[in-house]
Design a protein around this motif. Sequence first.
Motif, PDB file in Angstrom:
ATOM      1  N   VAL A 196      82.071  18.255  53.816  1.00  0.00           N
ATOM      2  CA  VAL A 196      80.462  17.333  54.230  1.00  0.00           C
ATOM      3  C   VAL A 196      80.662  15.407  55.215  1.00  0.00           C
ATOM      4  N   ILE A 197      79.338  15.813  55.997  1.00  0.00           N
ATOM      5  CA  ILE A 197      79.988  15.230  57.429  1.00  0.00           C
ATOM      6  C   ILE A 197      78.887  13.697  56.893  1.00  0.00           C
ATOM      7  N   ARG A 198      79.531  12.664  57.594  1.00  0.00           N
ATOM      8  CA  ARG A 198      79.452  11.205  56.678  1.00  0.00           C
ATOM      9  C   ARG A 198      78.487  10.485  58.385  1.00  0.00           C
TER      10      ARG A 198
ATOM     11  N   ASN B  37      81.845  10.707  44.945  1.00  0.00           N
ATOM     12  CA  ASN B  37      81.860  10.070  45.986  1.00  0.00           C
ATOM     13  C   ASN B  37      81.111   9.658  47.143  1.00  0.00           C
ATOM     14  N   ILE B  38      79.583  10.290  47.545  1.00  0.00           N
ATOM     15  CA  ILE B  38      79.282   9.904  47.827  1.00  0.00           C
ATOM     16  C   ILE B  38      78.331   8.428  47.702  1.00  0.00           C
ATOM     17  N   GLN B  39      77.728   8.477  46.305  1.00  0.00           N
ATOM     18  CA  GLN B  39      77.074   7.528  45.786  1.00  0.00           C
ATOM     19  C   GLN B  39      78.025   6.073  45.938  1.00  0.00           C
TER      20      GLN B  39
ATOM     21  N   ILE C 172      84.128  14.099  55.749  1.00  0.00           N
ATOM     22  CA  ILE C 172      85.028  13.671  54.771  1.00  0.00           C
ATOM     23  C   ILE C 172      85.718  14.318  54.312  1.00  0.00           C
ATOM     24  N   SER C 173      84.757  15.830  53.875  1.00  0.00           N
ATOM     25  CA  SER C 173      85.704  16.622  52.678  1.00  0.00           C
ATOM     26  C   SER C 173      85.278  17.700  53.195  1.00  0.00           C
ATOM     27  N   HIS C 174      86.099  18.790  52.254  1.00  0.00           N
ATOM     28  CA  HIS C 174      85.551  20.158  52.954  1.00  0.00           C
ATOM     29  C   HIS C 174      86.305  21.276  51.682  1.00  0.00           C
ATOM     30  N   ASN C 175      85.624  22.196  51.197  1.00  0.00           N
ATOM     31  CA  ASN C 175      86.143  23.165  50.358  1.00  0.00           C
ATOM     32  C   ASN C 175      86.727  24.382  50.589  1.00  0.00           C
ATOM     33  N   LEU C 176      87.029  25.461  51.090  1.00  0.00           N
ATOM     34  CA  LEU C 176      87.205  26.698  50.704  1.00  0.00           C
ATOM     35  C   LEU C 176      87.432  27.820  49.705  1.00  0.00           C
ATOM     36  N   TYR C 177      87.126  28.482  49.177  1.00  0.00           N
ATOM     37  CA  TYR C 177      87.005  29.041  47.936  1.00  0.00           C
ATOM     38  C   TYR C 177      86.295  30.488  48.195  1.00  0.00           C
TER      39      TYR C 177
ATOM     40  N   ARG D 144      82.183  21.741  41.957  1.00  0.00           N
ATOM     41  CA  ARG D 144      82.614  20.567  43.422  1.00  0.00           C
ATOM     42  C   ARG D 144      81.367  19.610  44.413  1.00  0.00           C
ATOM     43  N   ILE D 145      80.260  20.892  44.532  1.00  0.00           N
ATOM     44  CA  ILE D 145      79.480  19.210  44.913  1.00  0.00           C
ATOM     45  C   ILE D 145      78.764  18.257  43.764  1.00  0.00           C
ATOM     46  N   GLU D 146      79.014  18.519  42.980  1.00  0.00           N
ATOM     47  CA  GLU D 146      78.735  17.429  41.823  1.00  0.00           C
ATOM     48  C   GLU D 146      79.343  16.395  41.397  1.00  0.00           C
TER      49      GLU D 146
END
Length: 204
Positions: free
Chosen positions: A61-63, A97-99, A73-78, A90-92
């Motif tokens: 997630v890039i701001r 958080n973005i809102q 600002i956030s990232h994830n690997l699974y 995770r996306i939800e």
Amino acid sequence: MPVKNRSIKTFYNHKCMQPNPYRIFWDLEILTEKLTPEEKMKLTSTERLQMHKPYGYCYAVIRMDSSFNYEIISHNLYKGSNALEKFVKRIEGELLNIQEDLSAQAEIIMAPGDLKAYNEVTECWICKKSFLKPLSEALQKFEEAKHRLLEVIEWEASMREDHPEKKKIQKEYQEALSGFNCKIKDHDHISGKYQDPAHDTCNK
């Protein structure tokens, strides 16, 4: 054939021309598995040979502000079972958080000389059209809406409860205010940096 003065397409949805403050880059990893005889029996006219099964994902997630300064600002690997379900969950969460972040706009930051430049500029930096003085009808409509809103505020202060027509009157006030299409100070809601004067409607 193009006709003179009638062959130009103009984009007027100015707010959609502004940089999107958030971007999500993502990728799903898929494994292919051969169908079992039982699964093939369920098919009708379609011939399928393999099944695509999500096995993993990654995202970032890039701001970014209007000057194209960005931060991750956030990232994830699974990798593992139930990858698709975990990815959606995770996306939800990231969207919530973005809102929340966008609901708290940064305060405007004006450098020395910005206020003087603001007072001197005569056209909107977004649509490039001039700032016009509001019509007398728009002024009257605004004053009436403002008066009704003040009455609601006074009523709530004395009664200590919400006015039954509060939302309706607030909406009428906002519509009357938008009717001015007045000159406002446009700023970056992420960094707070002052940009330029704009019409109120162009800044929505």
